[in-house]
Design an enzyme around this catalytic site. Sequence first.
Site, PDB file in Angstrom:
ATOM      1  N   ASN A  18      85.837  11.921  51.231  1.00 34.71           N
ATOM      2  CA  ASN A  18      85.267  12.729  52.311  1.00 34.71           C
ATOM      3  C   ASN A  18      86.213  13.800  52.837  1.00 34.71           C
ATOM      4  OD1 ASN A  18      83.297  10.017  53.788  1.00 34.71           O
ATOM      5  ND2 ASN A  18      82.750  11.522  52.229  1.00 34.71           N
ATOM      6  N   TRP A  19      87.504  13.719  52.476  1.00 34.89           N
ATOM      7  CA  TRP A  19      88.449  14.756  52.905  1.00 34.89           C
ATOM      8  C   TRP A  19      88.069  16.119  52.339  1.00 34.89           C
ATOM      9  CZ3 TRP A  19      91.527  13.794  56.818  1.00 34.89           C
ATOM     10  CH2 TRP A  19      91.968  12.480  57.038  1.00 34.89           C
ATOM     11  N   TRP A  25      69.374  14.025  58.354  1.00 35.20           N
ATOM     12  CA  TRP A  25      68.702  13.831  59.648  1.00 35.20           C
ATOM     13  C   TRP A  25      68.851  15.088  60.505  1.00 35.20           C
ATOM     14  CZ3 TRP A  25      70.036  13.966  64.770  1.00 35.20           C
ATOM     15  CH2 TRP A  25      69.195  13.311  65.683  1.00 35.20           C
ATOM     16  N   ARG A  73      72.093   0.317  51.554  1.00 39.48           N
ATOM     17  CA  ARG A  73      72.353   1.758  51.624  1.00 39.48           C
ATOM     18  C   ARG A  73      71.113   2.440  52.184  1.00 39.48           C
ATOM     19  NH1 ARG A  73      75.921   5.681  47.990  1.00 39.48           N
ATOM     20  NH2 ARG A  73      75.536   7.587  49.182  1.00 39.48           N
ATOM     21  N   ARG A 116      75.277  19.529  61.306  1.00 42.32           N
ATOM     22  CA  ARG A 116      75.568  18.206  60.752  1.00 42.32           C
ATOM     23  C   ARG A 116      76.281  17.297  61.740  1.00 42.32           C
ATOM     24  NH1 ARG A 116      75.480  17.264  55.283  1.00 42.32           N
ATOM     25  NH2 ARG A 116      77.316  15.918  55.436  1.00 42.32           N
ATOM     26  N   THR A 148      87.766   8.107  50.939  1.00 41.44           N
ATOM     27  CA  THR A 148      88.897   8.945  50.549  1.00 41.44           C
ATOM     28  C   THR A 148      88.395  10.273  49.985  1.00 41.44           C
ATOM     29  OG1 THR A 148      88.925   7.735  48.444  1.00 41.44           O
ATOM     30  CG2 THR A 148      90.504   7.054  50.128  1.00 41.44           C
ATOM     31  N   ASP A 200      74.214   6.228  55.291  1.00 39.32           N
ATOM     32  CA  ASP A 200      73.947   7.516  54.657  1.00 39.32           C
ATOM     33  C   ASP A 200      72.763   8.211  55.327  1.00 39.32           C
ATOM     34  OD1 ASP A 200      74.254   9.575  52.883  1.00 39.32           O
ATOM     35  OD2 ASP A 200      73.461   8.508  51.148  1.00 39.32           O
ATOM     36  N   GLY A 201      72.843   9.538  55.374  1.00 38.96           N
ATOM     37  CA  GLY A 201      71.699  10.318  55.847  1.00 38.96           C
ATOM     38  C   GLY A 201      71.923  11.095  57.131  1.00 38.96           C
ATOM     39  N   ASN A 202      73.133  11.084  57.664  1.00 38.15           N
ATOM     40  CA  ASN A 202      73.397  11.823  58.907  1.00 38.15           C
ATOM     41  C   ASN A 202      73.113  13.313  58.747  1.00 38.15           C
ATOM     42  OD1 ASN A 202      74.260   9.438  60.049  1.00 38.15           O
ATOM     43  ND2 ASN A 202      76.436   9.932  59.975  1.00 38.15           N
ATOM     44  N   GLY A 203      73.598  13.894  57.646  1.00 37.21           N
ATOM     45  CA  GLY A 203      73.412  15.323  57.429  1.00 37.21           C
ATOM     46  C   GLY A 203      71.957  15.696  57.252  1.00 37.21           C
TER      47      GLY A 203
END
Length: 242
Positions: free
Chosen positions: A63-64, A20, A182, A28, A61, A15-18
């Site tokens: 994330n779509w 970052w 996490r 993103r 599921t 978690d945390g890509n966005g």
Amino acid sequence: MSVVDGPRHVAIIMDGNGRWAKIRGLPRVMGHREGVKALKRTVEAAPKFGIECLTVFGFSTENWSRPVAEVSELMGLVRNYLTSDLDRMEREGVRLKVLGRRDGLPSDIVQIIERAEARTVANDRFVLQVAFNYGARADIVAAAQRYVDQALSGEAPSALTEEGLGSRLSSSGSPDVDLIIRTSGEQRLSNFLLWEAAYAEFVFQDDLWPDYGESALGRAVELFRRRERRFGGVEARTAAAI
């Protein structure tokens, strides 16, 4: 306090890509691209801590529902990762398993997944499980549905047991999850490995996933080793005694 052995099976919610990317004023997608680099670092570091199986949450599921462009970018990253790293995984004895539903995925990604799993199926040095198009509730329902299908086909199914249901999950064959990590400071499971997490230890770290690697993983493993694990009993047990 009893000190347990290191974890055999670690699962990570990456978690945390966005966040970052946002901190750096970047789109993103750049966070997701750096996240792939973090995954490679973490896979390389895991065996150094005695970890035999690593399960990562790549795409749920749910994330779509993200923007189409972001979903497209994530699909492209999966294509690139599984294709570009396949030779290395095969050479280094890494077995790849992809957990989750195949229906609904682009056909070329399904083919890439099947090819990667087939080429690494005999590897036994390390197991990398990628939960992709995965939801734990759906996985449990699918396992139960296999019992139903068996009965509807006219074949008398065996009694429904925890062991029998667990053997029908997409994670079947992997050791019990010892530690769930996490990143990014969030503290929830988000429909990840609900069945498998029954007696897992949890470590929540503030590191954003693109910054993750050997040092952060080492801190999580050290916290795990300081835990007492009773598994519902009174006496603390080490992981080796299970």
